[in-house]
Motif scaffolding. Sequence first.
Motif, mmCIF file in Angstrom:
data_model
loop_
_atom_site.group_PDB
_atom_site.id
_atom_site.type_symbol
_atom_site.label_atom_id
_atom_site.label_comp_id
_atom_site.label_asym_id
_atom_site.label_seq_id
_atom_site.Cartn_x
_atom_site.Cartn_y
_atom_site.Cartn_z
ATOM 1 N N UNK A 164 -1.944 -2.496 -16.427
ATOM 2 C CA UNK A 164 -2.702 -1.493 -15.569
ATOM 3 C C UNK A 164 -1.534 -0.349 -15.349
ATOM 4 N N UNK A 165 -2.204 0.704 -15.138
ATOM 5 C CA UNK A 165 -1.816 2.150 -14.531
ATOM 6 C C UNK A 165 -2.066 1.798 -13.015
ATOM 7 N N UNK A 166 -1.092 1.570 -12.150
ATOM 8 C CA UNK A 166 -0.990 1.425 -10.757
ATOM 9 C C UNK A 166 -0.959 2.825 -9.830
ATOM 10 N N UNK A 167 -2.039 3.166 -9.048
ATOM 11 C CA UNK A 167 -2.044 4.298 -8.159
ATOM 12 C C UNK A 167 -1.599 3.890 -6.640
ATOM 13 N N UNK A 168 -0.456 4.480 -6.254
ATOM 14 C CA UNK A 168 -0.183 4.196 -4.898
ATOM 15 C C UNK A 168 -0.777 4.732 -3.905
ATOM 16 N N UNK A 169 -2.357 4.953 -4.059
ATOM 17 C CA UNK A 169 -2.897 5.388 -3.123
ATOM 18 C C UNK A 169 -2.490 5.057 -1.500
ATOM 19 N N UNK A 170 -2.220 3.825 -1.345
ATOM 20 C CA UNK A 170 -1.749 3.487 0.037
ATOM 21 C C UNK A 170 -0.548 4.393 0.812
ATOM 22 N N UNK A 171 0.500 4.971 -0.333
ATOM 23 C CA UNK A 171 1.465 5.693 0.367
ATOM 24 C C UNK A 171 0.754 7.034 1.025
ATOM 25 N N UNK A 172 -0.255 7.513 0.256
ATOM 26 C CA UNK A 172 -0.986 8.666 0.700
ATOM 27 C C UNK A 172 -1.727 8.463 2.016
ATOM 28 N N UNK A 173 -2.187 7.454 2.024
ATOM 29 C CA UNK A 173 -2.875 7.309 3.564
ATOM 30 C C UNK A 173 -1.761 7.059 4.438
ATOM 31 N N UNK A 174 -0.999 6.095 4.379
ATOM 32 C CA UNK A 174 0.232 6.249 5.358
ATOM 33 C C UNK A 174 0.963 7.349 5.716
ATOM 34 N N UNK A 175 1.126 8.143 4.717
ATOM 35 C CA UNK A 175 1.721 9.562 5.010
ATOM 36 C C UNK A 175 0.651 10.232 5.877
ATOM 37 N N UNK A 176 -0.622 10.124 5.669
ATOM 38 C CA UNK A 176 -1.560 11.232 6.362
ATOM 39 C C UNK A 176 -1.428 10.521 7.780
ATOM 40 N N UNK A 177 -1.431 9.237 8.122
ATOM 41 C CA UNK A 177 -1.391 8.829 9.448
ATOM 42 C C UNK A 177 0.085 8.926 10.019
ATOM 43 N N UNK A 178 1.092 9.019 9.591
ATOM 44 C CA UNK A 178 2.340 9.463 9.916
ATOM 45 C C UNK A 178 2.422 10.665 10.271
ATOM 46 N N UNK A 179 1.849 11.749 9.664
ATOM 47 C CA UNK A 179 1.645 13.187 9.943
ATOM 48 C C UNK A 179 0.921 13.309 11.228
ATOM 49 N N UNK A 180 -0.174 12.721 11.356
ATOM 50 C CA UNK A 180 -0.975 12.905 12.402
ATOM 51 C C UNK A 180 -0.397 12.460 13.733
ATOM 52 N N UNK A 181 0.276 11.306 13.635
ATOM 53 C CA UNK A 181 0.961 10.554 14.702
ATOM 54 C C UNK A 181 2.247 11.476 15.411
ATOM 55 N N UNK A 182 2.917 12.201 14.284
ATOM 56 C CA UNK A 182 3.761 13.307 14.630
ATOM 57 C C UNK A 182 3.345 14.233 15.278
ATOM 58 N N UNK A 183 2.039 14.831 14.917
ATOM 59 C CA UNK A 183 1.420 15.890 15.787
ATOM 60 C C UNK A 183 1.134 15.277 17.196
ATOM 61 N N UNK A 184 0.912 14.211 17.473
ATOM 62 C CA UNK A 184 0.699 13.651 18.713
ATOM 63 C C UNK A 184 -0.620 13.043 18.963
ATOM 64 N N UNK A 185 -1.363 12.905 17.811
ATOM 65 C CA UNK A 185 -2.572 11.847 17.874
ATOM 66 C C UNK A 185 -2.390 10.471 17.942
ATOM 67 N N UNK A 186 -3.305 10.132 18.870
ATOM 68 C CA UNK A 186 -3.404 8.361 18.892
ATOM 69 C C UNK A 186 -4.836 7.950 18.601
ATOM 70 N N UNK A 187 -5.899 8.671 18.702
ATOM 71 C CA UNK A 187 -7.087 8.272 18.590
ATOM 72 C C UNK A 187 -7.430 8.719 17.006
ATOM 73 N N UNK A 188 -7.032 8.231 16.092
ATOM 74 C CA UNK A 188 -7.140 8.554 14.779
ATOM 75 C C UNK A 188 -8.221 7.604 13.955
ATOM 76 N N UNK A 189 -9.200 8.341 13.541
ATOM 77 C CA UNK A 189 -10.212 7.192 12.785
ATOM 78 C C UNK A 189 -10.195 7.637 11.144
ATOM 79 N N UNK A 190 -10.815 6.513 10.578
ATOM 80 C CA UNK A 190 -10.825 6.435 9.226
ATOM 81 C C UNK A 190 -12.172 6.178 8.682
ATOM 82 N N UNK A 191 -12.405 7.112 7.690
ATOM 83 C CA UNK A 191 -13.899 7.157 6.895
ATOM 84 C C UNK A 191 -13.527 6.685 5.644
#
Length: 339
Positions: A164-191
Amino acid sequence: MDGPTIADVARLAGVSKGAVSLALNDKPGVSEETRQRIKQAAKDLNWRPSIHARAMLRSRAFAVGLVLARDPRHLALDPFFAGFLGGVETVLAGSGSVLVLQVVGRDERAEAESYRGLATERRIDGAFLLDIRRDDGRLQLLSELGLTAVAIGPATVDYGATPAVGIRDADGITAAVDHLVELGHRRIAFVEGDPAYLHSSSRLDAWLQAMRGHGLPAVLHEVGYFTGDGGAAATRRLLAREQHRPTAIVYASDLMAVAGMSVAREAGLRVPEDLSVTGFDDNPEAAHLHPALTTVHQDPVSVGAAAAELLLALIDGRDGRPDTVAPRLITRASTSPLS
């Protein structure tokens, strides 16, 4: 005037046509001296066997396959697919092999029958497996058909004996959540995208783990099926919550994020002042939206090229090393500190 033939090569080298076939396909049966004399004769005459002749001699189709069980209307809106094909073609262009593509709609039985037909008729030497599903029977099917296969999907998934060619997409979602938390967000939804696909559940799991890692409740979750309509409907459901309405939404695709931004504006919300938004894919238009979309960039061209190189290596009996591709977060104007 007709060009040179295998008979001309044999005549110049002083051997039979059968010896030419053995020599040019690097098979035993001729001495090394004779092999080199035949190759020199072919070079002097500027003769190469046709693809059809090579296929007959090597029992090869010189083609690889991709069968997709997707709605063609949605496929046309998927930039990953176009980029993936572009990457595949950059490798196939110099290999002498071509891509056989079939789109069968959302019919898994038709998908399986397509693979069976391609294998039985020996039209392809191997195949790509995209859109890996839960308990995906294609991995076993292609093995039973004797087709070399390469899977493309989340790097966290075990594909068994299938490289397989593996895509580490989980790393991208984790980075997005970390970014929002750093901005002060706590109620972070996911679609989420389409739950049937492993890359969708992989991104959902990454959001759940990232939220829990920050000690935040992971309760604001809706499904958008990777479509604009689905993303818009999911956003409306999230924004309709009287309690715990999100201040930020992480979308599993740019297409859903763009639709969600439109819904937010219709509801009188400002992006990013009232609602921060992140996407996934980094579609070409993402940087040109207003506001420009913060999103996870992945390179489907590199994924396609890596998959094609691996598949051709395996078909040729060469060492092929499974690869992983890491996306990265691109921060733009659709996210801001919680006001």
